[in-house]
Write a protein that holds these residues in place. Structure first.
Motif, PDB file in Angstrom:
ATOM      1  N   LEU A  67      -4.992  -2.875  -2.447  1.00  0.00           N
ATOM      2  CA  LEU A  67      -3.888  -3.218  -1.553  1.00  0.00           C
ATOM      3  C   LEU A  67      -3.221  -1.981  -0.962  1.00  0.00           C
ATOM      4  O   LEU A  67      -2.838  -1.968   0.206  1.00  0.00           O
ATOM      5  N   HIS A  68      -3.071  -0.923  -1.767  1.00  0.00           N
ATOM      6  CA  HIS A  68      -2.386   0.257  -1.249  1.00  0.00           C
ATOM      7  C   HIS A  68      -3.223   0.961  -0.171  1.00  0.00           C
ATOM      8  O   HIS A  68      -2.676   1.574   0.755  1.00  0.00           O
ATOM      9  N   GLU A 101      -3.925   2.030   5.710  1.00  0.00           N
ATOM     10  CA  GLU A 101      -4.621   1.895   6.992  1.00  0.00           C
ATOM     11  C   GLU A 101      -3.762   1.155   8.007  1.00  0.00           C
ATOM     12  O   GLU A 101      -3.761   1.479   9.198  1.00  0.00           O
ATOM     13  N   LEU A 102      -3.037   0.147   7.532  1.00  0.00           N
ATOM     14  CA  LEU A 102      -2.152  -0.595   8.422  1.00  0.00           C
ATOM     15  C   LEU A 102      -1.034   0.296   8.954  1.00  0.00           C
ATOM     16  O   LEU A 102      -0.692   0.269  10.144  1.00  0.00           O
ATOM     17  N   GLU A 162       3.314  -9.216   1.694  1.00  0.00           N
ATOM     18  CA  GLU A 162       3.142  -9.884   0.404  1.00  0.00           C
ATOM     19  C   GLU A 162       2.573  -8.931  -0.652  1.00  0.00           C
ATOM     20  O   GLU A 162       1.635  -9.240  -1.386  1.00  0.00           O
ATOM     21  N   ILE A 163       3.144  -7.740  -0.695  1.00  0.00           N
ATOM     22  CA  ILE A 163       2.788  -6.761  -1.715  1.00  0.00           C
ATOM     23  C   ILE A 163       4.075  -6.226  -2.331  1.00  0.00           C
ATOM     24  O   ILE A 163       5.171  -6.397  -1.774  1.00  0.00           O
ATOM     25  N   SER A 164       3.965  -5.583  -3.473  1.00  0.00           N
ATOM     26  CA  SER A 164       5.156  -5.041  -4.126  1.00  0.00           C
ATOM     27  C   SER A 164       5.650  -3.793  -3.394  1.00  0.00           C
ATOM     28  O   SER A 164       4.885  -3.135  -2.679  1.00  0.00           O
ATOM     29  N   ARG A 165       6.916  -3.478  -3.584  1.00  0.00           N
ATOM     30  CA  ARG A 165       7.461  -2.268  -2.967  1.00  0.00           C
ATOM     31  C   ARG A 165       6.797  -1.030  -3.557  1.00  0.00           C
ATOM     32  O   ARG A 165       6.644  -0.019  -2.877  1.00  0.00           O
ATOM     33  N   THR A 166       6.368  -1.110  -4.813  1.00  0.00           N
ATOM     34  CA  THR A 166       5.676   0.019  -5.447  1.00  0.00           C
ATOM     35  C   THR A 166       4.357   0.293  -4.741  1.00  0.00           C
ATOM     36  O   THR A 166       4.004   1.446  -4.465  1.00  0.00           O
ATOM     37  N   LEU A 191       3.570  -0.610  -1.639  1.00  0.00           N
ATOM     38  CA  LEU A 191       3.878  -0.129  -0.292  1.00  0.00           C
ATOM     39  C   LEU A 191       4.303   1.335  -0.329  1.00  0.00           C
ATOM     40  O   LEU A 191       3.863   2.144   0.507  1.00  0.00           O
ATOM     41  N   ARG A 192       5.129   1.688  -1.312  1.00  0.00           N
ATOM     42  CA  ARG A 192       5.622   3.065  -1.388  1.00  0.00           C
ATOM     43  C   ARG A 192       4.482   4.053  -1.665  1.00  0.00           C
ATOM     44  O   ARG A 192       4.506   5.184  -1.203  1.00  0.00           O
TER      45      ARG A 192
END
Length: 242
Positions: free
Chosen positions: A13-14, A19-20, A47-51, A53-54
């Motif tokens: 996911l990260h 890439e996004l 729809e992912i955690s902030r961790t 995304l960060r």
């Protein structure tokens, strides 16, 4: 801009988020200094955690593509080029990989007698001429780097090559010389009149100065390169792993 992540994909996911974010950086909606959606809003939308995304955001902040302002948000860097010292490529290849359009403002080729530093690196005498390549390069709107390269005479360069092509591609495909190792020295200095004129800045303005020593697979010296970068248009990042 529609934002979505494929949660059924085997790609982490990260990595998908990274890439996004790279696509968002190039979108006119966010380009050149505009703020991204806040982390809470963006993580909910993806729809992912902030961790998670960060983790993606931190990577792009590290590369100099994003700027995080505490209490304000994260925005896209303003016309800043980033170069990494790990897994290095030619300038053309690196900028192409980052999707940065590059223009050649000047290209000069000459045969010169090397100074003591160049001759010492190549282990040749100062009366043996070497090929000198000078290039002024940058974005379409203006130059940000002036390169001077000297090449070992044993390579066989003639000066008739198409140096608008990636340099190391020319060496590999036409001369079977593969640039394998790069050793670099990086410092800051004040631009003299010549460099200031090339980079269209004031004399005495700070520039990033990089000296690069390039070797082939047998650790034989092939290129002695000097680079002068506008300090407000370039970030040089170093990645180390233990």
């Amino acid at each position: 801009m529609k934002l979505s992540i494929d949660h059924s994909s085997p790609v982490p996911l990260h990595i998908q988020a990274e890439e996004l974010l790279r696509k968002m950086i190039e979108d006119p909606e966010f380009r050149n200094g505009k703020f991204l959606p806040n982390e809470v809003e963006l993580s909910q939308q993806l729809e992912i955690s902030r961790t998670t995304l960060r983790q993606a955001l931190n990577k792009l902040v590290y590369e100099g593509l994003l700027v995080r302002k505490k209490g304000i948000g994260t925005k896209v860097s303003e016309k800043t080029v980033s170069s990494k010292s790990m897994n290095w490529k030619s300038f053309s290849q690196e900028m192409a990989a980052r999707g940065i359009p590059i223009r050649n403002f000047e290209l000069h080729i000459s045969w010169v007698k090397p100074n003591e530093d160049v001759a010492h690196f190549f282990e040749i005498k100062t009366d043996q001429k070497v090929l000198k390549l000078e290039r002024l390069r940058g974005r379409p709107e203006g130059p940000f780097v002036y390169f001077v390269s000297f090449f070992h005479p044993n390579i066989g360069l003639t000066g008739d090559e198409d140096f608008k092509r990636p340099l190391y591609e020319i060496l590999e495909t036409e001369y079977n010389v593969i640039a394998t190792l790069s050793k670099e020295e990086i410092s800051a200095r004040a631009a003299d009149g010549f460099i200031a004129g090339k980079l269209e800045i004031d004399t005495g303005s700070p520039v990033l100065f990089r000296k690069r020593f390039v070797y082939d697979q047998a650790d034989k010296p092939i290129e002695f390169n000097l680079g002068y970068y506008k300090s407000d248009s370039f970030i040089y990042t170093v990645e180390s792993r233990r």
